[in-house]
Design a protein around this motif. Structure first.
Motif, PDB file in Angstrom:
ATOM      1  N   VAL A   1      26.058  -4.307 -38.111  1.00  8.18           N
ATOM      2  CA  VAL A   1      24.890  -3.545 -37.666  1.00  8.18           C
ATOM      3  C   VAL A   1      24.176  -4.279 -36.538  1.00  8.18           C
ATOM      4  O   VAL A   1      23.776  -3.672 -35.524  1.00  8.18           O
ATOM      5  CB  VAL A   1      23.934  -3.289 -38.848  1.00  8.18           C
ATOM      6  N   PHE A   2      24.006  -5.601 -36.700  1.00  6.92           N
ATOM      7  CA  PHE A   2      23.327  -6.368 -35.655  1.00  6.92           C
ATOM      8  C   PHE A   2      24.135  -6.383 -34.357  1.00  6.92           C
ATOM      9  O   PHE A   2      23.581  -6.202 -33.265  1.00  6.92           O
ATOM     10  CB  PHE A   2      23.094  -7.801 -36.141  1.00  6.92           C
ATOM     11  N   ILE A   3      25.449  -6.580 -34.467  1.00  6.25           N
ATOM     12  CA  ILE A   3      26.296  -6.623 -33.273  1.00  6.25           C
ATOM     13  C   ILE A   3      26.251  -5.287 -32.533  1.00  6.25           C
ATOM     14  O   ILE A   3      26.143  -5.239 -31.296  1.00  6.25           O
ATOM     15  CB  ILE A   3      27.745  -6.992 -33.651  1.00  6.25           C
ATOM     16  N   MET A   4      26.309  -4.198 -33.255  1.00 10.20           N
ATOM     17  CA  MET A   4      26.281  -2.886 -32.613  1.00 10.20           C
ATOM     18  C   MET A   4      24.940  -2.614 -31.948  1.00 10.20           C
ATOM     19  O   MET A   4      24.861  -1.861 -30.980  1.00 10.20           O
ATOM     20  CB  MET A   4      26.590  -1.794 -33.628  1.00 10.20           C
ATOM     21  N   SER A   5      23.874  -3.221 -32.453  1.00  9.89           N
ATOM     22  CA  SER A   5      22.551  -2.992 -31.865  1.00  9.89           C
ATOM     23  C   SER A   5      22.341  -3.760 -30.574  1.00  9.89           C
ATOM     24  O   SER A   5      21.446  -3.413 -29.791  1.00  9.89           O
ATOM     25  CB  SER A   5      21.453  -3.372 -32.866  1.00  9.89           C
ATOM     26  N   VAL A   6      23.143  -4.804 -30.325  1.00  8.16           N
ATOM     27  CA  VAL A   6      22.956  -5.618 -29.112  1.00  8.16           C
ATOM     28  C   VAL A   6      24.153  -5.521 -28.171  1.00  8.16           C
ATOM     29  O   VAL A   6      24.204  -6.240 -27.180  1.00  8.16           O
ATOM     30  CB  VAL A   6      22.710  -7.102 -29.476  1.00  8.16           C
ATOM     31  N   THR A   7      25.109  -4.661 -28.471  1.00  4.48           N
ATOM     32  CA  THR A   7      26.291  -4.508 -27.617  1.00  4.48           C
ATOM     33  C   THR A   7      26.086  -3.365 -26.632  1.00  4.48           C
ATOM     34  O   THR A   7      25.679  -2.271 -27.041  1.00  4.48           O
ATOM     35  CB  THR A   7      27.539  -4.233 -28.471  1.00  4.48           C
ATOM     36  N   PRO A   8      26.337  -3.576 -25.348  1.00  2.00           N
ATOM     37  CA  PRO A   8      26.229  -2.472 -24.373  1.00  2.00           C
ATOM     38  C   PRO A   8      27.154  -1.319 -24.747  1.00  2.00           C
ATOM     39  O   PRO A   8      28.264  -1.533 -25.250  1.00  2.00           O
ATOM     40  CB  PRO A   8      26.653  -3.126 -23.057  1.00  2.00           C
ATOM     41  N   TYR A   9      26.687  -0.120 -24.507  1.00  5.29           N
ATOM     42  CA  TYR A   9      27.447   1.061 -24.908  1.00  5.29           C
ATOM     43  C   TYR A   9      28.788   1.139 -24.188  1.00  5.29           C
ATOM     44  O   TYR A   9      29.781   1.605 -24.751  1.00  5.29           O
ATOM     45  CB  TYR A   9      26.624   2.312 -24.624  1.00  5.29           C
ATOM     46  N   SER A  10      28.832   0.667 -22.948  1.00  5.44           N
ATOM     47  CA  SER A  10      30.095   0.698 -22.199  1.00  5.44           C
ATOM     48  C   SER A  10      31.146  -0.165 -22.879  1.00  5.44           C
ATOM     49  O   SER A  10      32.325   0.207 -22.942  1.00  5.44           O
ATOM     50  CB  SER A  10      29.865   0.217 -20.771  1.00  5.44           C
ATOM     51  N   GLU A  11      30.745  -1.290 -23.425  1.00  5.00           N
ATOM     52  CA  GLU A  11      31.702  -2.163 -24.113  1.00  5.00           C
ATOM     53  C   GLU A  11      32.130  -1.551 -25.440  1.00  5.00           C
ATOM     54  O   GLU A  11      33.278  -1.700 -25.863  1.00  5.00           O
ATOM     55  CB  GLU A  11      31.093  -3.543 -24.338  1.00  5.00           C
TER      56      GLU A  11
ATOM     57  N   GLY B   1      36.881   1.098 -28.288  1.00  6.89           N
ATOM     58  CA  GLY B   1      37.145   2.138 -29.274  1.00  6.89           C
ATOM     59  C   GLY B   1      36.090   2.273 -30.341  1.00  6.89           C
ATOM     60  O   GLY B   1      36.372   2.772 -31.434  1.00  6.89           O
ATOM     61  N   GLY B   2      34.870   1.815 -30.071  1.00  7.97           N
ATOM     62  CA  GLY B   2      33.771   1.957 -31.027  1.00  7.97           C
ATOM     63  C   GLY B   2      33.676   0.870 -32.057  1.00  7.97           C
ATOM     64  O   GLY B   2      32.838   0.945 -32.967  1.00  7.97           O
ATOM     65  N   PHE B   3      34.505  -0.190 -31.953  1.00  3.95           N
ATOM     66  CA  PHE B   3      34.471  -1.275 -32.941  1.00  3.95           C
ATOM     67  C   PHE B   3      34.467  -2.601 -32.196  1.00  3.95           C
ATOM     68  O   PHE B   3      35.435  -2.932 -31.499  1.00  3.95           O
ATOM     69  CB  PHE B   3      35.676  -1.189 -33.877  1.00  3.95           C
ATOM     70  N   VAL B   4      33.377  -3.350 -32.333  1.00  3.79           N
ATOM     71  CA  VAL B   4      33.217  -4.626 -31.640  1.00  3.79           C
ATOM     72  C   VAL B   4      32.801  -5.677 -32.654  1.00  3.79           C
ATOM     73  O   VAL B   4      31.826  -5.489 -33.394  1.00  3.79           O
ATOM     74  CB  VAL B   4      32.165  -4.535 -30.516  1.00  3.79           C
ATOM     75  N   LEU B   5      33.546  -6.779 -32.696  1.00  3.60           N
ATOM     76  CA  LEU B   5      33.179  -7.881 -33.581  1.00  3.60           C
ATOM     77  C   LEU B   5      32.412  -8.977 -32.853  1.00  3.60           C
ATOM     78  O   LEU B   5      31.491  -9.574 -33.410  1.00  3.60           O
ATOM     79  CB  LEU B   5      34.440  -8.485 -34.224  1.00  3.60           C
ATOM     80  N   LEU B   6      32.784  -9.254 -31.620  1.00  2.00           N
ATOM     81  CA  LEU B   6      32.124 -10.297 -30.839  1.00  2.00           C
ATOM     82  C   LEU B   6      32.002  -9.810 -29.400  1.00  2.00           C
ATOM     83  O   LEU B   6      32.941  -9.909 -28.620  1.00  2.00           O
ATOM     84  CB  LEU B   6      32.916 -11.611 -30.890  1.00  2.00           C
TER      85      LEU B   6
ATOM     86  N   GLU C   1      23.412   6.206 -32.099  1.00  4.00           N
ATOM     87  CA  GLU C   1      23.834   5.267 -33.137  1.00  4.00           C
ATOM     88  C   GLU C   1      23.320   3.858 -32.854  1.00  4.00           C
ATOM     89  O   GLU C   1      22.960   3.122 -33.775  1.00  4.00           O
ATOM     90  CB  GLU C   1      25.360   5.264 -33.257  1.00  4.00           C
ATOM     91  N   THR C   2      23.294   3.459 -31.580  1.00  8.12           N
ATOM     92  CA  THR C   2      22.807   2.127 -31.241  1.00  8.12           C
ATOM     93  C   THR C   2      21.330   1.991 -31.567  1.00  8.12           C
ATOM     94  O   THR C   2      20.877   0.961 -32.087  1.00  8.12           O
ATOM     95  CB  THR C   2      23.050   1.838 -29.746  1.00  8.12           C
ATOM     96  N   ILE C   3      20.557   3.018 -31.281  1.00 10.07           N
ATOM     97  CA  ILE C   3      19.124   2.989 -31.593  1.00 10.07           C
ATOM     98  C   ILE C   3      18.909   2.946 -33.107  1.00 10.07           C
ATOM     99  O   ILE C   3      18.027   2.241 -33.611  1.00 10.07           O
ATOM    100  CB  ILE C   3      18.425   4.211 -30.967  1.00 10.07           C
ATOM    101  N   LYS C   4      19.723   3.678 -33.828  1.00 12.58           N
ATOM    102  CA  LYS C   4      19.622   3.645 -35.290  1.00 12.58           C
ATOM    103  C   LYS C   4      19.953   2.251 -35.825  1.00 12.58           C
ATOM    104  O   LYS C   4      19.281   1.743 -36.721  1.00 12.58           O
ATOM    105  CB  LYS C   4      20.563   4.681 -35.903  1.00 12.58           C
ATOM    106  N   MET C   5      20.987   1.616 -35.279  1.00  9.77           N
ATOM    107  CA  MET C   5      21.356   0.268 -35.705  1.00  9.77           C
ATOM    108  C   MET C   5      20.214  -0.716 -35.424  1.00  9.77           C
ATOM    109  O   MET C   5      19.912  -1.586 -36.248  1.00  9.77           O
ATOM    110  CB  MET C   5      22.623  -0.184 -34.984  1.00  9.77           C
ATOM    111  N   ALA C   6      19.583  -0.592 -34.259  1.00  4.00           N
ATOM    112  CA  ALA C   6      18.474  -1.489 -33.930  1.00  4.00           C
ATOM    113  C   ALA C   6      17.305  -1.282 -34.886  1.00  4.00           C
ATOM    114  O   ALA C   6      16.646  -2.254 -35.293  1.00  4.00           O
ATOM    115  CB  ALA C   6      18.029  -1.249 -32.483  1.00  4.00           C
TER     116      ALA C   6
END
Length: 296
Positions: A36-46, A51-56, A260-265
């Motif tokens: 949840v934290f990673i998705m809230s600080v990851t740029p949407y382009s990345e 594919g919608g899944f980012v670990l680092l 979704e990013t705003i919700k995660m934040a």
């Protein structure tokens, strides 16, 4: 000597297995929070590129947090939640203490009948509709008191505190009474300073309960200015229009941020206070639970 050496080796293997399993379960538990934290600080382009899944993520952005704090809804909801949590927890502890301390004295007339009546509420309740009617009849609807007064005392917490008081050395209170202290002075000057572990433990229980509560806000509140953060988060999840719910002062941010990013934040903002406060109360937590749950 060989038996001792074999026993020691087997113990080390068993400890390694146990710690490995516990570490695995710990990582599984923490992973949703991390994601949840990673998705809230990851740029949407990345996010789209992976594919919608980012670990680092390779880059970080705080645009989502800028968006929610530039709104009128989230800061106001945080103020309401902090107010209700602080005042509610204080009143919870005061009323629970004033109920648990007399019931910890076996010489109180009618003590067993009162305890039975209180424990009865753990098994049977009046129901949701009668509770709603009582809240409405008492004029608490659409006020912050509706989030505090209906749950002012938890029977479970009261019983834990009562048991803790029963485990305190009776000689301490007897010495205080010899010195001329009444019941109120004994409670305030002797018992409460010795009860820091149970106060911190139950304060954590009550505080987390107030912070995470949303159902009472949905039932009793219609003014959006009184919504706590959990109600706002629930509405954000259910509404298709984030801007309508948040009333962001800079709508341009929504064009570069997915909902979704705003919700995660918002989820991160809602859980950080509890994660920050818990380590400071952890040293009291285990001691308070053990002394309050075991009759010695």
């Amino acid at each position: 000597m060989s038996r001792i050496r074999n026993h020691t080796t087997s113990d080390r293997i068993a400890d390694a297995v146990i710690y490995s399993v516990l570490t695995l379960f710990g990582l599984i538990t923490l992973f949703p929070l991390y994601y949840v934290f990673i998705m809230s600080v990851t740029p949407y382009s990345e996010v789209l590129r992976n594919g919608g899944f980012v670990l680092l993520p390779s880059t970080f952005t705080l645009e989502a947090f800028e968006a929610i704090f530039s709104s009128r809804t989230v800061p106001q909801a945080l103020k309401v939640t902090i107010y209700v949590t602080a005042l509610g927890t204080l009143l919870n502890l005061v009323v629970t203490t004033l109920l648990a301390y007399p019931l910890s004295k076996k010489h109180i007339p009618g003590r067993n009948a009162i305890l039975m009546a209180i424990v009865f509420t753990m098994l049977f309740s009046g129901g949701l509709i009668p509770l709603y009617l009582v809240v409405r009849a008492t004029g608490l609807m659409n006020t912050l008191w509706a989030l505090i007064i209906p749950g002012l005392v938890s029977t479970f917490n009261m019983l834990i505190m009562k048991t803790y008081f029963e485990n305190l050395p009776p000689e301490v209170e007897e010495a205080a009474k010899v010195d001329g202290c009444g019941d109120v002075q004994t409670l305030a000057r002797i018992v409460l300073p010795l009860s820091a572990p149970i106060m911190a433990t139950l304060g954590l229980f009550y505080g987390v309960g107030h912070w995470n509560a949303y159902f009472a806000g949905i039932m009793y509140l219609s003014d959006k200015k009184l919504y706590p953060i959990q109600v706002v988060l629930r509405n954000m999840i259910q509404t298709p229009n984030i801007n309508q719910e948040l009333a962001i002062s800079n709508p341009m941010l929504l064009q570069t941020l997915p909902p979704e990013t705003i919700k995660m934040a918002t989820v991160v903002v809602a859980i950080i206070p509890v994660l920050v406060i818990y380590p400071f109360l952890q040293r009291f937590f285990i001691k308070g639970m053990l002394l309050g749950a075991i009759k010695g």
